[in-house]
Design a protein around this motif. Structure first.
Motif, PDB file in Angstrom:
ATOM      1  N   ARG A 121      12.177   7.104   2.360  1.00 28.02           N
ATOM      2  CA  ARG A 121      11.474   7.448   1.117  1.00 28.02           C
ATOM      3  C   ARG A 121      12.116   6.736  -0.078  1.00 28.02           C
ATOM      4  NH1 ARG A 121       8.827   8.479  -2.817  1.00 28.02           N
ATOM      5  NH2 ARG A 121       7.495  10.277  -3.194  1.00 28.02           N
ATOM      6  N   ARG A 122      13.434   6.653  -0.066  1.00 23.37           N
ATOM      7  CA  ARG A 122      14.122   5.944  -1.145  1.00 23.37           C
ATOM      8  C   ARG A 122      13.844   4.445  -1.077  1.00 23.37           C
ATOM      9  NH1 ARG A 122      20.183   8.709  -1.495  1.00 23.37           N
ATOM     10  NH2 ARG A 122      19.484  10.802  -2.110  1.00 23.37           N
ATOM     11  N   LEU A 123      13.814   3.920   0.139  1.00 25.92           N
ATOM     12  CA  LEU A 123      13.526   2.498   0.293  1.00 25.92           C
ATOM     13  C   LEU A 123      12.123   2.179  -0.212  1.00 25.92           C
ATOM     14  CD1 LEU A 123      15.067   1.942   3.845  1.00 25.92           C
ATOM     15  CD2 LEU A 123      16.042   1.256   1.654  1.00 25.92           C
ATOM     16  N   LEU A 124      11.196   3.090   0.044  1.00 17.79           N
ATOM     17  CA  LEU A 124       9.829   2.922  -0.455  1.00 17.79           C
ATOM     18  C   LEU A 124       9.833   2.852  -1.982  1.00 17.79           C
ATOM     19  CD1 LEU A 124       6.725   4.996   0.695  1.00 17.79           C
ATOM     20  CD2 LEU A 124       7.129   4.490  -1.700  1.00 17.79           C
ATOM     21  N   GLU A 148       0.874  -1.181   0.000  1.00 16.75           N
ATOM     22  CA  GLU A 148       0.000   0.000   0.000  1.00 16.75           C
ATOM     23  C   GLU A 148       0.909   1.227   0.000  1.00 16.75           C
ATOM     24  OE1 GLU A 148      -3.260   0.236  -0.047  1.00 16.75           O
ATOM     25  OE2 GLU A 148      -3.962  -1.807   0.332  1.00 16.75           O
ATOM     26  N   TYR A 149       1.535   1.472  -1.145  1.00 20.01           N
ATOM     27  CA  TYR A 149       2.580   2.489  -1.198  1.00 20.01           C
ATOM     28  C   TYR A 149       2.039   3.912  -1.069  1.00 20.01           C
ATOM     29  CZ  TYR A 149       5.265  -1.518  -2.760  1.00 20.01           C
ATOM     30  OH  TYR A 149       5.865  -2.752  -2.835  1.00 20.01           O
ATOM     31  N   GLY A 150       0.822   4.142  -1.536  1.00 17.76           N
ATOM     32  CA  GLY A 150       0.222   5.462  -1.367  1.00 17.76           C
ATOM     33  C   GLY A 150       0.036   5.786   0.105  1.00 17.76           C
ATOM     34  N   GLN A 151      -0.465   4.821   0.869  1.00 16.91           N
ATOM     35  CA  GLN A 151      -0.641   5.015   2.306  1.00 16.91           C
ATOM     36  C   GLN A 151       0.711   5.139   3.006  1.00 16.91           C
ATOM     37  OE1 GLN A 151      -3.443   5.520   4.074  1.00 16.91           O
ATOM     38  NE2 GLN A 151      -4.540   5.536   2.122  1.00 16.91           N
ATOM     39  N   ALA A 152       1.681   4.371   2.539  1.00 17.52           N
ATOM     40  CA  ALA A 152       3.023   4.452   3.126  1.00 17.52           C
ATOM     41  C   ALA A 152       3.611   5.841   2.924  1.00 17.52           C
ATOM     42  CB  ALA A 152       3.936   3.396   2.502  1.00 17.52           C
ATOM     43  N   ASN A 153       3.358   6.419   1.756  1.00 18.02           N
ATOM     44  CA  ASN A 153       3.871   7.757   1.481  1.00 18.02           C
ATOM     45  C   ASN A 153       3.214   8.797   2.385  1.00 18.02           C
ATOM     46  OD1 ASN A 153       5.549   9.525  -0.179  1.00 18.02           O
ATOM     47  ND2 ASN A 153       3.613  10.314  -0.981  1.00 18.02           N
TER      48      ASN A 153
END
Length: 257
Positions: free
Chosen positions: A237-240, A173-178
């Motif tokens: 952020r880079r890891l994401l 859920e990358y949007g939520q992670a951001n």
């Protein structure tokens, strides 16, 4: 080979096996002056003479083998994702997740996986995540970051935010992670939009709002600063981006730009 087809031994000595106390095998060096064979590590032609390195006891040998196996097991564990339920504390989970992301960044760089998946990213993002130096920097930063977490130097509220960030990445859920990442970095800082206009229609309204927001932000402390990990946390952020490049969500709306 003999007349009846039997193979003769190449040597009466056991081949390709180092003798105790030596770094090389017997016969790896030849002394032309004395026309004798010897050890390349110490240039000795005495097969039964003293070695050039300390002898390792059986106990030391077993301990060294166990340590090597343990290190290999830990390295393998870092490359496998474990869900939050497998950890007693948020800190333990975040440490695992951070090491997982950093270790896989290095692995995906080495095996070419990341290069194949990064084609869809913009050139600037590609330049960062495909750089070996960036991956090594992330590994170093994560190491310090995890040390602070393990020593419980990170505020509980921040640990829970980091837990949410890592959980979202695990669920792709990358949007939520951001969003979680932005909250982590911003802390209690105020956007100008959070400050209401004091006088409706006042031409100085925008300037007043900016001034108020800046004044509030000077007094608001960020947990990242208090924990001394701001410089390392921004690497998340880079890891994401790396994880999303290799393991994107099939639903585009759940990825971040």
């Amino acid at each position: 080979m003999t007349a009846d087809g039997a193979h003769l031994a190449a040597s009466r000595y056991q081949e390709d096996k180092r003798a105790p106390g030596h770094r090389s095998i017997w016969g790896s060096w030849y002394d032309a002056d004395s026309t004798k064979w010897g050890f390349a590590c110490c240039k000795s032609s005495s097969r039964t003479g003293p070695g050039c390195v300390p002898l390792e006891s059986d106990a030391e040998s077993v301990a060294a083998a166990a340590a090597a196996a343990d290190a290999k097991a830990k390295e393998a564990a870092q490359l496998e994702w474990r869900p939050r339920e497998g950890f007693e504390t948020p800190e333990g989970f975040v440490v695992h997740a951070s090491k997982y992301m950093a270790a896989n960044w290095v692995r995906w760089l080495r095996d070419g996986t990341l290069a194949a998946c990064a084609e869809k990213l913009d050139p600037e993002a590609q330049k960062v995540i495909l750089a070996d130096a960036s991956a090594k920097e992330a590994t170093r930063g994560v190491r310090v970051f995890c040390e602070r977490l393990s020593s419980m130097e990170v505020p509980k509220d921040l640990s829970r935010q980091l837990e949410e960030f890592c959980s979202c990445i695990g669920a792709r859920e990358y949007g939520q992670a951001n969003k979680a990442y932005i909250e982590i970095v911003m802390g209690s800082r105020k956007w100008q939009g959070d400050v209401p206009y004091l006088v409706e229609g006042n031409r100085n309204g925008p300037a007043v709002v900016q001034s108020v927001a800046e004044r509030l932000n000077k007094t608001n402390k960020n947990p990242l600063d208090e924990a001394g990990i701001r410089d390392h946390a921004v690497l998340l952020r880079r890891l994401l981006k790396v994880c999303q490049a290799v393991l994107p969500n099939a639903e585009p709306s759940k990825n971040c730009g």
